[in-house]
Structures are given as C-alpha cells and as structure tokens.
Motif scaffolding. Structure first.
Motif, short mmCIF file in Angstrom:
data_model
loop_
_atom_site.label_atom_id
_atom_site.label_comp_id
_atom_site.label_asym_id
_atom_site.label_seq_id
_atom_site.Cartn_x
_atom_site.Cartn_y
_atom_site.Cartn_z
N GLY A 165 114.31 -54.50 -11.98
CA GLY A 165 114.63 -54.75 -10.59
C GLY A 165 113.73 -55.81 -9.96
N MET A 166 112.73 -56.29 -10.70
CA MET A 166 111.84 -57.36 -10.25
C MET A 166 112.04 -58.54 -11.18
N ARG A 167 112.99 -59.39 -10.88
CA ARG A 167 113.38 -60.44 -11.80
C ARG A 167 112.56 -61.72 -11.65
N VAL A 168 111.95 -61.90 -10.47
CA VAL A 168 111.24 -63.15 -10.21
C VAL A 168 109.92 -63.15 -10.98
N GLN A 169 109.71 -64.14 -11.80
CA GLN A 169 108.48 -64.27 -12.56
C GLN A 169 107.45 -65.03 -11.73
N MET A 170 106.18 -64.77 -12.01
CA MET A 170 105.10 -65.46 -11.32
C MET A 170 104.62 -66.63 -12.17
N PRO A 171 105.01 -67.86 -11.83
CA PRO A 171 104.61 -69.01 -12.64
C PRO A 171 103.21 -69.50 -12.34
N LEU A 172 102.61 -69.01 -11.24
CA LEU A 172 101.34 -69.54 -10.77
C LEU A 172 100.17 -68.69 -11.22
N SER A 173 99.02 -69.33 -11.35
CA SER A 173 97.79 -68.60 -11.63
C SER A 173 97.32 -67.89 -10.37
N ARG A 174 96.32 -67.04 -10.52
CA ARG A 174 95.76 -66.31 -9.39
C ARG A 174 95.28 -67.28 -8.30
N ARG A 175 94.54 -68.32 -8.70
CA ARG A 175 94.01 -69.26 -7.72
C ARG A 175 95.12 -70.11 -7.10
N GLU A 176 96.10 -70.51 -7.89
CA GLU A 176 97.22 -71.28 -7.36
C GLU A 176 98.00 -70.46 -6.33
N TYR A 177 98.13 -69.17 -6.57
CA TYR A 177 98.82 -68.30 -5.63
C TYR A 177 98.07 -68.25 -4.30
N GLN A 178 96.73 -68.17 -4.36
CA GLN A 178 95.94 -68.19 -3.14
C GLN A 178 96.12 -69.50 -2.38
N VAL A 179 96.07 -70.60 -3.11
CA VAL A 179 96.24 -71.91 -2.48
C VAL A 179 97.62 -72.02 -1.84
N LEU A 180 98.64 -71.54 -2.53
CA LEU A 180 100.00 -71.59 -2.00
C LEU A 180 100.12 -70.77 -0.71
N GLN A 181 99.50 -69.59 -0.69
CA GLN A 181 99.51 -68.78 0.52
C GLN A 181 98.93 -69.55 1.70
N LEU A 182 97.83 -70.25 1.45
CA LEU A 182 97.17 -70.99 2.53
C LEU A 182 97.96 -72.24 2.91
N LEU A 183 98.64 -72.86 1.95
CA LEU A 183 99.54 -73.96 2.28
C LEU A 183 100.64 -73.47 3.23
N ALA A 184 101.15 -72.28 2.96
CA ALA A 184 102.21 -71.72 3.81
C ALA A 184 101.72 -71.44 5.22
N GLU A 185 100.40 -71.25 5.38
CA GLU A 185 99.83 -71.04 6.70
C GLU A 185 99.53 -72.35 7.40
#
Length: 249
Positions: A165-185
């Motif tokens: 039921g969770m089909r979306v894969q996480m292509p990003l590393s831990r740090r890239e995910y943090q950076v992306l969150q902050l980009l979204a802000e």
C-alpha cells in the motif's frame, strides 16, 4: 539547561537511581499535542524527554544531534513510510513508535509501516498510561502493536503479493530529503547550510543531486514533483483527524 533550535526543543535527560532511562523525542505538527507528549514522558517512570520537532527535516536533525532511544512519529507526517526508513537507517538503535491517525488505520498502511522499519504501532489518541507502556514494551521487544490495532496487522492479501500500500519509493538520501524539505519552505542555499551545519557548496551538491534524481528542471519543479509523487506531504495540522467520526444522531 534547555537549548532551542528552530522547531526543536533540546534538553539533556536525567539518570534515575543509576539506571539509564529511555530518551524520547517526538515529531508532530500540533504544538499542544507535542507539549502533551512532553508532559506525559516527563511524568512516566523510566522515561525522559529529549526534544520535539514539528516537521520531517527537524526530527532528522534532532535525531542526529541527540540520538534519542525512542521517536514518536505522527502518521500524518509520514503517509508513505519515507521518514520511518530514513530514521531507522540513520540509527539502527533508535526505536520508532508510530502514532497512527484514524484515517491511516488500514491493513495496507500498517503493513507498510512494519516493512519500512517501524517498531511500535499505537493509536494517536491513546491514553497516557497506554502510550507509556507501549514505549517500554516496544523498546524491550523491538516490536509492539496496540491491541486495538492488532486485527489490522494480519497480513493482507495485497501485501502478501508484495504490495504494502506504500508504492512510492524514496530515491533521496537522508540528507537530500532534509535539503528538499527546506527547499519546499523557500529557503536559499545559504540558509539551508546554516540550518544543517553544512557548507554552501555541499548544499549545492545536494540540490544538483535532487534535481537529477527527480528529473526536475529547477528547484521549484523538484518541489512540485516531490509533492505530486508523495515524497513530500502537505503538513497536517488538524488534531480532529485523530479520532473516529462521531456517529450520526
């Protein structure tokens, strides 16, 4: 002494009678709910409060800095299990207890949480004593499901065929995910570098990698793609979503 960093409240934990108490941190979008969790933990025997975060990148930063024993995670902030995976792979010793909202109480979602690395599954509306007990049992056994959710954790047929039921894969590393969150802000590279204690050049490298992995033209396109594909989620802020709908009269 308490140290505040952005949306986190960081503080050292006590030691009781020579025995190590469990350090607990929480991530939840509702301030009064976080404060309630802090009060519960501070009153509970064998637990101490490490800190709190309001969003995904803040709990990753808190986890890196303070290494809590247990992280309480609102399911509304992690509908695809991405944050569970990043937390569990970043620290193999951390125990993750999911506080599951009513809307997420489905066999597919709960199976996906276990697959992603969650150790405990508890209703977000659980009473303080039940949650305290769940924290201790999850840490001791590395697995715990609240009795009210146990029937939903029987492996569904779709999950048996490899579909959790969770089909979306996480292509990003831990740090890239943090950076992306902050980009979204809306933060620029220099501000992201200060928040994550990185060099601006390192942030630029992460941004380039994010654009490549998401096949994005620019930062705005990357953020849009992340929300569309479920890598990022709109922050939930309505505590009423924790409970079942009231019966009609």
């Amino acid at each position: 002494m308490t140290r505040s960093t952005g949306s986190n409240r960081l503080q050292p934990g006590p030691r009781v009678a020579g025995n190590r108490t469990l350090g607990v941190a929480a991530v939840d979008p509702v301030p009064i709910f976080r404060d309630g969790l802090a009060a519960m933990v501070q009153r509970a025997p064998g637990l101490h409060w490490v800190g709190q975060a309001a969003n995904q990148h803040a709990i990753l930063q808190l986890s890196e800095q303070l290494r809590p024993d247990v992280v309480l995670l609102d399911s509304g902030l992690d509908p695809q299990g991405h944050l569970v995976r990043l937390l569990s792979t970043g620290d193999r010793n951390v125990v993750i207890v999911m506080l599951v909202r009513h809307a997420h109480r489905t066999p597919q979602y709960l199976a996906g949480l276990v697959e992603a690395g969650a150790h405990g599954i508890v209703p977000r509306a659980a009473e303080a004593r039940r949650l305290s007990e769940a924290i201790h049992r999850t840490h001791a056994d590395r697995h715990y499901v609240d009795p009210t959710l146990a029937a939903l954790t029987v492996k569904p047929k779709r999950a048996q065929n490899g579909d959790s039921g969770m089909r979306v894969q996480m292509p990003l590393s831990r740090r890239e995910y943090q950076v992306l969150q902050l980009l979204a802000e809306g933060l620029e590279n220099a501000a992201i570098a200060r928040m994550l204690f990185l060099s601006v050049e390192t942030v630029r490298t992460h941004v380039k990698s994010i654009l490549r992995k998401l096949s994005a033209r620019d930062r705005t396109h990357a953020v849009t793609t992340a929300f569309r594909t479920g890598i990022l989620v709109i922050q939930p802020d309505d505590p009423r979503t924790d409970t079942a709908p009231a019966p009609r009269r």
